[in-house]
Motif scaffolding. Structure first.
Motif, PDB file in Angstrom:
ATOM      1  N   GLU A  75      47.589  36.964  40.711  1.00  0.00           N
ATOM      2  CA  GLU A  75      46.361  37.627  40.274  1.00  0.00           C
ATOM      3  C   GLU A  75      46.314  37.657  38.754  1.00  0.00           C
ATOM      4  O   GLU A  75      47.339  37.950  38.132  1.00  0.00           O
ATOM      5  CB  GLU A  75      46.314  39.054  40.810  1.00  0.00           C
ATOM      6  N   PRO A  76      45.152  37.355  38.145  1.00  0.00           N
ATOM      7  CA  PRO A  76      43.863  37.009  38.739  1.00  0.00           C
ATOM      8  C   PRO A  76      43.774  35.513  39.074  1.00  0.00           C
ATOM      9  O   PRO A  76      44.643  34.737  38.703  1.00  0.00           O
ATOM     10  CB  PRO A  76      42.880  37.360  37.625  1.00  0.00           C
ATOM     11  N   THR A  79      43.951  35.583  43.862  1.00  0.00           N
ATOM     12  CA  THR A  79      44.323  36.859  44.452  1.00  0.00           C
ATOM     13  C   THR A  79      44.302  36.809  45.968  1.00  0.00           C
ATOM     14  O   THR A  79      44.933  37.645  46.630  1.00  0.00           O
ATOM     15  CB  THR A  79      43.394  37.974  43.924  1.00  0.00           C
ATOM     16  N   ALA A 122      44.586  43.084  34.934  1.00  0.00           N
ATOM     17  CA  ALA A 122      44.522  42.989  36.390  1.00  0.00           C
ATOM     18  C   ALA A 122      45.577  43.860  37.052  1.00  0.00           C
ATOM     19  O   ALA A 122      45.342  44.459  38.107  1.00  0.00           O
ATOM     20  CB  ALA A 122      44.691  41.534  36.821  1.00  0.00           C
TER      21      ALA A 122
END
Length: 477
Positions: A75-76, A79, A122
């Motif tokens: 992630e990102p 994801t 994130a």
């Protein structure tokens, strides 16, 4: 007022008592006293201490929170493969309280300070445990690693063979040499996926038989690449680390390099210590990883490297993907995505194998705690000591359970450990003194419980580095 503050402090104090507590390389009966997220005292198991008390049952041991320095969170950008919430929940259920995230397969990869900031943003709202970050060394950023270093990454990962994703290119031998020189100048570390592409025999389609895949990535490829890493580490004085060692035949070269003073460390993974090529069924592409799982004789030699101390760490190399990618090509080992999902299971899987070999838990624990912490340069985790963060795990040594991939906390229910019976299970995990996981809540078959909202911290290597002295201009100059 002072008395009221003192009373409130006592009420907030955590007191964890265990007949077997892992301290300084051995088990002792002890009481661990926690205030404000730190271990403030360690006293006898029967000593009187006022506070909120937890008793660890006699059939379990109290461990420092485990450290996993090799995790692909994704992630990102990817994801759907795994994210910080699912990854850190799975880690906590496995007793892991600190991970260091790899610079791929997220988008963008962590090869610039800007990409690192995107990844930190994130992770911040979703991490149930503490998270640090590796940077990447790719052809495009060689010569410009310093800004990423100063932004707080714990070191730089590179591949010597294609990584599998176009946005994270591998280094050739000249680029490896340049990366080592730059890392040495920074006082950082280079962590290396060591396979020599000249000795790989990859094909788009290999079929459903595991033997063809294994032959496509021979041990000679690992050995050649490891020799190159050792030579450059010796030449430059850089700290180098061999990732996910599969080839036990490379252990003599690693031992010799260490003995000669090369700043070299090496890790292996639970799947190399617990699974053998002979047992992998046709079409079972959940077992595909690079470098590959090799044969039983090779596994025995890896265990010898564990026992004699050559191997410094056991880490998951948790590299998940969607089921569609893992089953791509209907189980064709050439087409399926490579990577083992095992973040939640590492200690249990390895302990199951170790006890069958008569290897004590004491031999394993440094490789799950202080070993990976040292690999990453984390100085205050992986140990139960006064002043350390109160990261702890209660581990039931004899607990039996059968893995059901659908009940694991990884995002995608596919793993090479599915349907294996394991011995030893994490029952509780504490992060900064707060219980974040309790497998004992509820009845049989119920999901494990997590306490509170995500409260993991984002770690930065820059915070632990001494600041540079300011340069003061001479009045005369």
């Amino acid at each position: 007022m002072a008395h009221e503050r003192s009373t409130r402090s006592i009420r907030k104090r955590q007191v964890i008592r265990a007949a077997r507590t892992w301290i300084d390389g051995a088990f002792f009966p002890a009481t661990v006293v926690v205030e404000k997220g730190l271990i403030v005292d360690i006293v006898g198991v029967r000593d009187r201490v006022i506070g909120s008390t937890v008793l660890v049952p006699d059939d379990a041991v109290l461990l420092p929170g485990l450290v996993d320095s090799h995790v692909h969170v994704n992630e990102p950008g990817r994801t759907e493969w795994e994210g910080f919430r699912s990854a850190t929940l799975a880690a906590a259920a496995g007793g892991v309280t600190t991970i260091v995230d790899m610079p791929l397969n997220s988008l963008p990869p962590t090869v610039t300070p800007e990409a690192l900031m995107i990844k930190r943003d994130a992770a911040a709202p979703s991490a149930f445990i503490d998270v640090g970050f590796w940077g990447g060394a790719v052809p495009e950023n060689l010569g410009s690693l310093r800004p990423l270093h100063e932004a707080g990454v714990y070191g730089f990962k590179c591949f010597l063979s294609p990584s599998g994703v176009d946005e994270f290119a591998h280094l050739d031998r000249a680029q490896l040499a340049a990366a080592m020189e730059e890392v040495a100048d920074l006082g950082s570390r280079l962590i290396v996926h060591a396979e020599d592409p000249a000795l790989l025999h990859d094909h788009a389609e290999l079929g459903r038989g595991y033997d063809a895949f294994l032959a496509s990535r021979p041990a000679e490829s690992e050995a050649s690449a490891i020799d190159a890493v050792i030579a450059e580490a010796r030449r430059t004085g850089a700290r180098a680390h061999i990732l996910h060692l599969s080839d036990a035949g490379s252990l003599p070269a690693i031992r010799a390099a260490k003995a000669s003073g090369v700043a070299l460390t090496v890790e292996t993974c639970p799947h190399y210590l617990t699974i053998v090529a002979e047992d992998i069924p046709d079409g079972a592409s959940e077992f595909k990883c690079c470098p590959p799982i090799r044969g039983a004789a090779n596994r025995d030699l890896l265990w010898a490297g564990i026992v004699d101390g050559t191997i410094d760490a056991i880490v998951s190399d948790h590299s998940p993907s969607t089921i569609d990618l893992k089953r791509s090509g209907g189980g064709d080992f050439g087409l399926a995505w490579g990577g083992i999902a095992g973040l939640q299971l590492g200690l249990s899987a390895v302990w199951t194998e170790a006890r069958s070999r008569g290897i004590p838990l004491e031999t394993l624990l440094p490789l799950f705690t202080t070993g990976p912490a040292s690999v990453a340069g984390l100085t205050d985790v992986g140990r139960i000591a006064i002043g350390a963060p109160a990261h702890l795990a209660a581990f039931g040594l004899d607990d039996r359970y059968v893995i059901d991939a659908a009940r694991l906390l990884h995002k995608n229910p596919i793993t090479a450990y599915d349907r294996r019976e394991l011995r030893g299970r994490v029952r509780r995990t504490w992060l900064h003194g707060k219980q974040v996981f309790d497998a004992t809540d509820g009845g049989p078959g119920e999901a494990p419980r997590f306490r509170g909202s995500p409260r993991g911290r984002l770690l930065s290597a820059a915070a632990a580095r001494p600041s540079r002295p300011a340069v003061v201009a001479s009045a005369a100059g």
